[in-house]
Design a protein around this motif. Sequence first.
Motif, PDB file in Angstrom:
ATOM      1  N   UNK A  49      27.626  12.451  16.792  1.00  0.00           N
ATOM      2  CA  UNK A  49      26.632  12.600  15.719  1.00  0.00           C
ATOM      3  C   UNK A  49      26.848  11.610  14.564  1.00  0.00           C
ATOM      4  N   UNK A  50      28.107  11.324  14.232  1.00  0.00           N
ATOM      5  CA  UNK A  50      28.394  10.369  13.152  1.00  0.00           C
ATOM      6  C   UNK A  50      27.931   8.974  13.553  1.00  0.00           C
ATOM      7  N   UNK A  51      28.181   8.578  14.787  1.00  0.00           N
ATOM      8  CA  UNK A  51      27.732   7.266  15.262  1.00  0.00           C
ATOM      9  C   UNK A  51      26.211   7.172  15.262  1.00  0.00           C
ATOM     10  N   UNK A  52      25.561   8.234  15.705  1.00  0.00           N
ATOM     11  CA  UNK A  52      24.099   8.238  15.747  1.00  0.00           C
ATOM     12  C   UNK A  52      23.518   8.140  14.333  1.00  0.00           C
ATOM     13  N   UNK A  53      24.090   8.887  13.396  1.00  0.00           N
ATOM     14  CA  UNK A  53      23.631   8.825  12.005  1.00  0.00           C
ATOM     15  C   UNK A  53      23.817   7.422  11.436  1.00  0.00           C
ATOM     16  N   UNK A  54      24.947   6.784  11.750  1.00  0.00           N
ATOM     17  CA  UNK A  54      25.195   5.425  11.274  1.00  0.00           C
ATOM     18  C   UNK A  54      24.193   4.445  11.875  1.00  0.00           C
ATOM     19  N   UNK A  55      23.852   4.631  13.143  1.00  0.00           N
ATOM     20  CA  UNK A  55      22.864   3.761  13.785  1.00  0.00           C
ATOM     21  C   UNK A  55      21.490   3.928  13.141  1.00  0.00           C
ATOM     22  N   UNK A  56      21.106   5.170  12.852  1.00  0.00           N
ATOM     23  CA  UNK A  56      19.824   5.415  12.178  1.00  0.00           C
ATOM     24  C   UNK A  56      19.806   4.777  10.799  1.00  0.00           C
ATOM     25  N   UNK A  57      20.907   4.922  10.073  1.00  0.00           N
ATOM     26  CA  UNK A  57      20.994   4.349   8.728  1.00  0.00           C
ATOM     27  C   UNK A  57      20.983   2.825   8.793  1.00  0.00           C
ATOM     28  N   UNK A  58      21.734   2.263   9.737  1.00  0.00           N
ATOM     29  CA  UNK A  58      21.792   0.817   9.887  1.00  0.00           C
ATOM     30  C   UNK A  58      20.453   0.203  10.247  1.00  0.00           C
ATOM     31  N   UNK A  59      19.637   0.954  10.977  1.00  0.00           N
ATOM     32  CA  UNK A  59      18.315   0.470  11.363  1.00  0.00           C
ATOM     33  C   UNK A  59      17.272   0.712  10.268  1.00  0.00           C
ATOM     34  N   UNK A  60      17.692   1.352   9.187  1.00  0.00           N
ATOM     35  CA  UNK A  60      16.760   1.614   8.093  1.00  0.00           C
ATOM     36  C   UNK A  60      15.843   2.804   8.333  1.00  0.00           C
ATOM     37  N   UNK A  61      16.196   3.670   9.275  1.00  0.00           N
ATOM     38  CA  UNK A  61      15.361   4.827   9.591  1.00  0.00           C
ATOM     39  C   UNK A  61      15.663   6.031   8.709  1.00  0.00           C
ATOM     40  N   UNK A  62      16.853   6.083   8.120  1.00  0.00           N
ATOM     41  CA  UNK A  62      17.211   7.129   7.158  1.00  0.00           C
ATOM     42  C   UNK A  62      18.010   6.482   6.042  1.00  0.00           C
ATOM     43  N   UNK A  63      18.027   7.146   4.910  1.00  0.00           N
ATOM     44  CA  UNK A  63      18.833   6.679   3.787  1.00  0.00           C
ATOM     45  C   UNK A  63      19.809   7.772   3.419  1.00  0.00           C
ATOM     46  N   UNK A  64      21.012   7.385   3.103  1.00  0.00           N
ATOM     47  CA  UNK A  64      22.024   8.333   2.654  1.00  0.00           C
ATOM     48  C   UNK A  64      21.676   8.759   1.233  1.00  0.00           C
ATOM     49  N   UNK A  65      21.810  10.022   0.952  1.00  0.00           N
ATOM     50  CA  UNK A  65      21.525  10.517  -0.397  1.00  0.00           C
ATOM     51  C   UNK A  65      22.523   9.903  -1.374  1.00  0.00           C
TER      52      UNK A  65
END
Length: 86
Positions: A49-65
Amino acid sequence: MTAPAPAGRCAAATRPAGDRPARVEWPALMAAGLGMLRLAPDVFWSMTPVEFAAALEGAGLVRRAAAPSRRAVLELMARFPDRTEG
């Protein structure tokens, strides 16, 4: 990780259900991983899950609060002081 709604079609991956654990929204996760990130299925299913979240963030699909500012924390501390018994 709490984040604003992802860009594009990727919906939130979990929906809180009162006191019950959040339900995993597999169709949304699979759409994001296989469709939007274009991961191969074996890569998608082997990610943590941590890797997937990092991939989403790296692709600009989510932003960390963002973390609250020092001023915001001090204002909250003044508004909601710790209670001490004495």
